[in-house]
Structures are given as structure tokens and as C-alpha cells.
Scaffold this motif. Structure first.
Motif, PDB file in Angstrom:
ATOM      1  N   PRO A   1      38.512  37.352  33.087  1.00 26.94           N
ATOM      2  CA  PRO A   1      39.338  38.473  33.550  1.00 26.94           C
ATOM      3  C   PRO A   1      38.653  39.822  33.358  1.00 26.94           C
ATOM      4  O   PRO A   1      38.098  40.105  32.288  1.00 26.94           O
ATOM      5  CB  PRO A   1      40.599  38.369  32.691  1.00 26.94           C
ATOM      6  CG  PRO A   1      40.639  36.940  32.244  1.00 26.94           C
ATOM      7  CD  PRO A   1      39.204  36.533  32.075  1.00 26.94           C
ATOM      8  N   MET A   2      38.680  40.644  34.422  1.00 30.45           N
ATOM      9  CA  MET A   2      38.169  42.012  34.381  1.00 30.45           C
ATOM     10  C   MET A   2      38.975  42.856  35.352  1.00 30.45           C
ATOM     11  O   MET A   2      39.608  42.325  36.274  1.00 30.45           O
ATOM     12  CB  MET A   2      36.685  42.061  34.773  1.00 30.45           C
ATOM     13  CG  MET A   2      35.707  41.701  33.677  1.00 30.45           C
ATOM     14  SD  MET A   2      33.987  41.951  34.209  1.00 30.45           S
ATOM     15  CE  MET A   2      33.689  40.409  35.090  1.00 30.45           C
ATOM     16  N   ASP A   3      38.918  44.165  35.174  1.00 31.63           N
ATOM     17  CA  ASP A   3      39.543  45.103  36.095  1.00 31.63           C
ATOM     18  C   ASP A   3      38.679  45.194  37.343  1.00 31.63           C
ATOM     19  O   ASP A   3      37.593  45.779  37.322  1.00 31.63           O
ATOM     20  CB  ASP A   3      39.664  46.475  35.427  1.00 31.63           C
ATOM     21  CG  ASP A   3      40.267  47.518  36.359  1.00 31.63           C
ATOM     22  OD1 ASP A   3      40.753  47.149  37.451  1.00 31.63           O
ATOM     23  OD2 ASP A   3      40.242  48.709  36.001  1.00 31.63           O
ATOM     24  N   THR A   4      39.139  44.626  38.454  1.00 29.33           N
ATOM     25  CA  THR A   4      38.314  44.582  39.663  1.00 29.33           C
ATOM     26  C   THR A   4      38.214  45.947  40.347  1.00 29.33           C
ATOM     27  O   THR A   4      37.367  46.128  41.225  1.00 29.33           O
ATOM     28  CB  THR A   4      38.855  43.546  40.663  1.00 29.33           C
ATOM     29  OG1 THR A   4      40.186  43.914  41.067  1.00 29.33           O
ATOM     30  CG2 THR A   4      38.862  42.159  40.054  1.00 29.33           C
TER      31      THR A   4
ATOM     32  N   PRO B   1      31.324  48.806  39.662  1.00 34.10           N
ATOM     33  CA  PRO B   1      31.658  48.583  41.071  1.00 34.10           C
ATOM     34  C   PRO B   1      33.097  48.113  41.242  1.00 34.10           C
ATOM     35  O   PRO B   1      33.723  47.605  40.309  1.00 34.10           O
ATOM     36  CB  PRO B   1      30.691  47.471  41.475  1.00 34.10           C
ATOM     37  CG  PRO B   1      30.537  46.664  40.216  1.00 34.10           C
ATOM     38  CD  PRO B   1      30.511  47.703  39.113  1.00 34.10           C
ATOM     39  N   ARG B   2      33.606  48.275  42.444  1.00 36.04           N
ATOM     40  CA  ARG B   2      34.894  47.687  42.812  1.00 36.04           C
ATOM     41  C   ARG B   2      34.608  46.313  43.413  1.00 36.04           C
ATOM     42  O   ARG B   2      33.698  46.171  44.243  1.00 36.04           O
ATOM     43  CB  ARG B   2      35.626  48.571  43.811  1.00 36.04           C
ATOM     44  CG  ARG B   2      37.022  48.041  44.195  1.00 36.04           C
ATOM     45  CD  ARG B   2      37.741  49.042  45.086  1.00 36.04           C
ATOM     46  NE  ARG B   2      38.209  50.201  44.348  1.00 36.04           N
ATOM     47  CZ  ARG B   2      39.457  50.355  43.912  1.00 36.04           C
ATOM     48  NH1 ARG B   2      40.363  49.418  44.125  1.00 36.04           N
ATOM     49  NH2 ARG B   2      39.818  51.449  43.272  1.00 36.04           N
ATOM     50  N   ALA B   3      35.373  45.291  43.029  1.00 36.97           N
ATOM     51  CA  ALA B   3      35.209  43.934  43.541  1.00 36.97           C
ATOM     52  C   ALA B   3      36.358  43.591  44.480  1.00 36.97           C
ATOM     53  O   ALA B   3      37.513  43.915  44.199  1.00 36.97           O
ATOM     54  CB  ALA B   3      35.151  42.931  42.394  1.00 36.97           C
ATOM     55  N   VAL B   4      36.036  42.937  45.581  1.00 33.78           N
ATOM     56  CA  VAL B   4      37.057  42.546  46.557  1.00 33.78           C
ATOM     57  C   VAL B   4      36.574  41.308  47.309  1.00 33.78           C
ATOM     58  O   VAL B   4      35.382  41.142  47.565  1.00 33.78           O
ATOM     59  CB  VAL B   4      37.358  43.704  47.541  1.00 33.78           C
ATOM     60  CG1 VAL B   4      36.091  44.172  48.251  1.00 33.78           C
ATOM     61  CG2 VAL B   4      38.406  43.322  48.554  1.00 33.78           C
ATOM     62  N   ASN B   5      37.514  40.428  47.615  1.00 35.03           N
ATOM     63  CA  ASN B   5      37.203  39.247  48.424  1.00 35.03           C
ATOM     64  C   ASN B   5      37.813  39.455  49.802  1.00 35.03           C
ATOM     65  O   ASN B   5      39.026  39.636  49.941  1.00 35.03           O
ATOM     66  CB  ASN B   5      37.766  37.976  47.771  1.00 35.03           C
ATOM     67  CG  ASN B   5      37.276  36.720  48.465  1.00 35.03           C
ATOM     68  OD1 ASN B   5      37.377  36.574  49.679  1.00 35.03           O
ATOM     69  ND2 ASN B   5      36.745  35.777  47.692  1.00 35.03           N
ATOM     70  N   VAL B   6      36.969  39.447  50.839  1.00 32.59           N
ATOM     71  CA  VAL B   6      37.427  39.582  52.220  1.00 32.59           C
ATOM     72  C   VAL B   6      37.016  38.343  53.015  1.00 32.59           C
ATOM     73  O   VAL B   6      36.531  38.417  54.133  1.00 32.59           O
ATOM     74  CB  VAL B   6      36.870  40.869  52.882  1.00 32.59           C
ATOM     75  CG1 VAL B   6      37.545  42.103  52.339  1.00 32.59           C
ATOM     76  CG2 VAL B   6      35.355  40.957  52.696  1.00 32.59           C
ATOM     77  N   GLY B   7      37.247  37.183  52.407  1.00 30.86           N
ATOM     78  CA  GLY B   7      36.774  35.915  52.966  1.00 30.86           C
ATOM     79  C   GLY B   7      35.576  35.403  52.207  1.00 30.86           C
ATOM     80  O   GLY B   7      35.335  34.201  52.133  1.00 30.86           O
ATOM     81  N   ASN B   8      34.804  36.313  51.647  1.00 27.19           N
ATOM     82  CA  ASN B   8      33.761  35.999  50.679  1.00 27.19           C
ATOM     83  C   ASN B   8      33.668  37.153  49.683  1.00 27.19           C
ATOM     84  O   ASN B   8      34.234  38.229  49.902  1.00 27.19           O
ATOM     85  CB  ASN B   8      32.415  35.683  51.354  1.00 27.19           C
ATOM     86  CG  ASN B   8      31.954  36.783  52.291  1.00 27.19           C
ATOM     87  OD1 ASN B   8      32.422  37.911  52.246  1.00 27.19           O
ATOM     88  ND2 ASN B   8      31.019  36.455  53.159  1.00 27.19           N
TER      89      ASN B   8
ATOM     90  N   PRO C   1      42.720  41.503  52.193  1.00 23.02           N
ATOM     91  CA  PRO C   1      41.749  41.453  51.099  1.00 23.02           C
ATOM     92  C   PRO C   1      42.433  40.998  49.813  1.00 23.02           C
ATOM     93  O   PRO C   1      43.640  41.178  49.639  1.00 23.02           O
ATOM     94  CB  PRO C   1      41.275  42.902  50.981  1.00 23.02           C
ATOM     95  CG  PRO C   1      42.424  43.705  51.499  1.00 23.02           C
ATOM     96  CD  PRO C   1      43.061  42.873  52.582  1.00 23.02           C
ATOM     97  N   ARG C   2      41.647  40.419  48.917  1.00 22.28           N
ATOM     98  CA  ARG C   2      42.168  39.966  47.626  1.00 22.28           C
ATOM     99  C   ARG C   2      41.422  40.674  46.499  1.00 22.28           C
ATOM    100  O   ARG C   2      40.197  40.832  46.566  1.00 22.28           O
ATOM    101  CB  ARG C   2      42.037  38.448  47.509  1.00 22.28           C
ATOM    102  CG  ARG C   2      42.931  37.701  48.501  1.00 22.28           C
ATOM    103  CD  ARG C   2      42.717  36.200  48.418  1.00 22.28           C
ATOM    104  NE  ARG C   2      41.405  35.837  48.938  1.00 22.28           N
ATOM    105  CZ  ARG C   2      40.860  34.629  48.794  1.00 22.28           C
ATOM    106  NH1 ARG C   2      41.500  33.685  48.123  1.00 22.28           N
ATOM    107  NH2 ARG C   2      39.672  34.374  49.311  1.00 22.28           N
ATOM    108  N   PHE C   3      42.175  41.067  45.482  1.00 22.01           N
ATOM    109  CA  PHE C   3      41.613  41.868  44.405  1.00 22.01           C
ATOM    110  C   PHE C   3      41.691  41.213  43.030  1.00 22.01           C
ATOM    111  O   PHE C   3      41.038  41.689  42.103  1.00 22.01           O
ATOM    112  CB  PHE C   3      42.333  43.231  44.333  1.00 22.01           C
ATOM    113  CG  PHE C   3      42.277  44.017  45.616  1.00 22.01           C
ATOM    114  CD1 PHE C   3      41.159  44.755  45.945  1.00 22.01           C
ATOM    115  CD2 PHE C   3      43.354  44.010  46.492  1.00 22.01           C
ATOM    116  CE1 PHE C   3      41.105  45.488  47.118  1.00 22.01           C
ATOM    117  CE2 PHE C   3      43.316  44.740  47.665  1.00 22.01           C
ATOM    118  CZ  PHE C   3      42.192  45.480  47.985  1.00 22.01           C
TER     119      PHE C   3
END
Length: 266
Positions: free
Chosen positions: A124-127, A140-147, A112-114
Motif C-alpha cells: 500500500p502507498m499513496d498513488t 510520481p502519480r500512479a494510475v492504471n488506464v488499462g496498463n 482510470p483506476r487509482f
């Protein structure tokens, strides 16, 4: 002109899959919308086209109901591995590896990418806790897991009007590629999850949404790996240790095969 297809689903998240590895299949937003239409087409959440790949056993391309092409789909990936028996799949979200395990399919979804640029966010924001709110949903928490996904942890997800608020969050200017919206409640036996998918709306299940939610729960120390994610269409088991890949495990069902009449759909 007719073209063979497979209808499959992963926990009710359904797909039309066209194998174009030996014969190209011309795609457009209009054609994707026509095939996905549940009244005048075959009907599906996403249209999947399999193509040759120089990096993997095959390449998977994904179009949502609204005709937009997206990078990744966890439930569709399990279906493709189950249908083809290959070991690796190239997607817009990265190279994925999978295997059939005692009736289920396990997929290595990658790390995952954060960072805010990878989500991506407009600035820029605190993901780990986005300084944003929409009605009762906040930080919310944001994360990229392919999308890209945002995950909201709430006491009772059934009280959240996701069908109403989902489109607003999906199309917020902070998310230049739009966003998938997850609302989750943590319980004794795992997580209950509902997802509003960009370009598709409320779905019975979302594989990448389950991955993003499990990662968010583990990263925030709400739960430890592996995590059972239960959605309206069924459950997935997600395993992740910080610094490593996300592993998604669950079922994939072949419903039927048929022929697309492309002239009738045009």
C-alpha cells in the motif's frame, strides 16, 4: 508457411497486426521477438493479434518487443479500430469502444483506476504521490488506464535522462508487473510528454501514457479537460472528467500489408 499482416502506426508507435479471427495464429515470446526485430524481422514496437471474442466484436492481444504480453495499448487500439471498422474491442485491460471521427479515431478507454492494488503496487502507498524517488525524479502519480503508469511532472522533460533512468524505474520491485514511465512538462498549450514503455523502451508516442498523463494533470488541477498531449511522434487529445471514462482521440496510419514467412523467422 506464410501469414498475411498489416503494418500500421499511431504517431510513430508502430505495430505488426495479424488478423487471426478466422484462422488461429500460434504466438510465443520467441515469435514476437523475431517479428519485432528491426534487422531480421518486420520491425515494430508491438505485435498485435486479433482473435474472436464473445464479449466484443473482436479480441486484441498485444506482445511487446521483448516478447512479453501486455494488457493494453492506446495507439494500437486506434489502429485496430481504423483497420477493421468494428465498434468494440476486448483487451486484457478491459472492453473498449471506438469510432472514426473526421479522419481521427476516438476510443473510450474506460475509467482510470487509482487504488494501489489496481496499479498494481507491491504494498500500500499513496498513488497520488508515491513516496519514492529515482535520482531527480520523485513522488510520481500512479494510475492504471488499462496498463500501469507512473507520471512525473518536471519543469523541462528534455533535461531528464529517461533512456538511462527508465529501465531502473520500470523494473523496481515496487511494481510487480513492471511499470510504464512518463515524464511530462505542462505549458500554455497543453503537455509535452516522453514515455519509457515497459518491454519496449523509449517510444515516439504512447497512447495509454498520454491518457495517464492527462488524468494525472486533471486530477492534480494542473489543467482542465480536454488536454492536448504532444509527444515526439505527434499529438493526441485526451478528455476526462473525474468519475467517468477517458476518451482518447488521434490518428492511425496504415503503412503497408505483406506476408510473414514464419519458417524464416523461426
Amino acid at each position: 508457411m506464410k501469414r498475411h499482416f498489416h503494418k500500421m502506426h499511431g504517431l510513430g508507435n508502430d505495430f505488426v497486426i495479424v488478423d487471426a479471427r478466422s484462422e488461429p495464429f500460434s504466438m510465443s515470446a520467441d515469435r514476437a521477438r523475431a517479428i519485432a526485430d528491426r534487422r531480421t524481422g518486420v520491425g515494430c514496437d508491438q505485435l498485435i493479434v486479433l482473435e474472436p471474442s464473445d464479449a466484443a466484436d473482436l479480441k486484441m492481444r498485444i506482445w511487446n518487443q521483448d516478447g512479453g504480453e501486455v494488457e493494453s495499448c492506446g495507439n494500437a487500439t486506434r489502429c485496430v479500430f481504423a483497420l477493421t471498422g468494428v465498434g468494440s474491442v476486448e483487451t486484457g485491460g478491459g472492453l473498449l469502444h471506438g469510432s472514426n471521427e473526421a479522419g481521427d479515431v476516438e476510443v473510450d478507454m474506460g475509467e482510470p483506476r487509482f487504488d494501489w492494488e489496481a496499479i498494481p503496487l507491491a504494498y500500500p502507498m499513496d498513488t497520488a504521490a508515491l513516496p519514492m524517488a529515482w535520482d531527480e525524479l520523485a513522488s510520481p502519480r500512479a494510475v492504471n488506464v488499462g496498463n500501469p503508469h507512473v507520471v512525473f511532472f518536471v519543469d523541462d522533460l528534455d533535461e531528464v535522462p529517461l533512456e538511462r533512468i527508465g529501465p531502473t524505474i520500470e523494473n523496481d520491485a515496487a511494481f510487480p508487473e513492471r511499470i510504464n514511465v512518463n515524464v511530462a512538462s505542462v505549458g500554455a498549450d497543453g503537455i509535452r510528454l516522453r514515455t519509457f514503455e515497459r518491454g519496449a523502451g523509449l517510444t515516439l508516442a504512447c497512447g495509454t501514457g498520454a491518457c495517464a498523463t492527462a488524468v494525472a494533470a486533471i486530477a492534480s488541477k494542473r489543467l482542465t479537460s480536454p488536454v492536448r498531449i504532444t509527444m515526439p511522434g505527434g499529438s493526441l487529445t485526451i478528455a476526462w472528467e473525474p468519475g467517468g471514462s477517458v476518451f482518447m482521440r488521434g490518428g492511425a496510419t496504415h503503412v503497408f500489408s505483406g506476408e510473414l514467412d514464419l519458417e524464416a523467422l523461426s
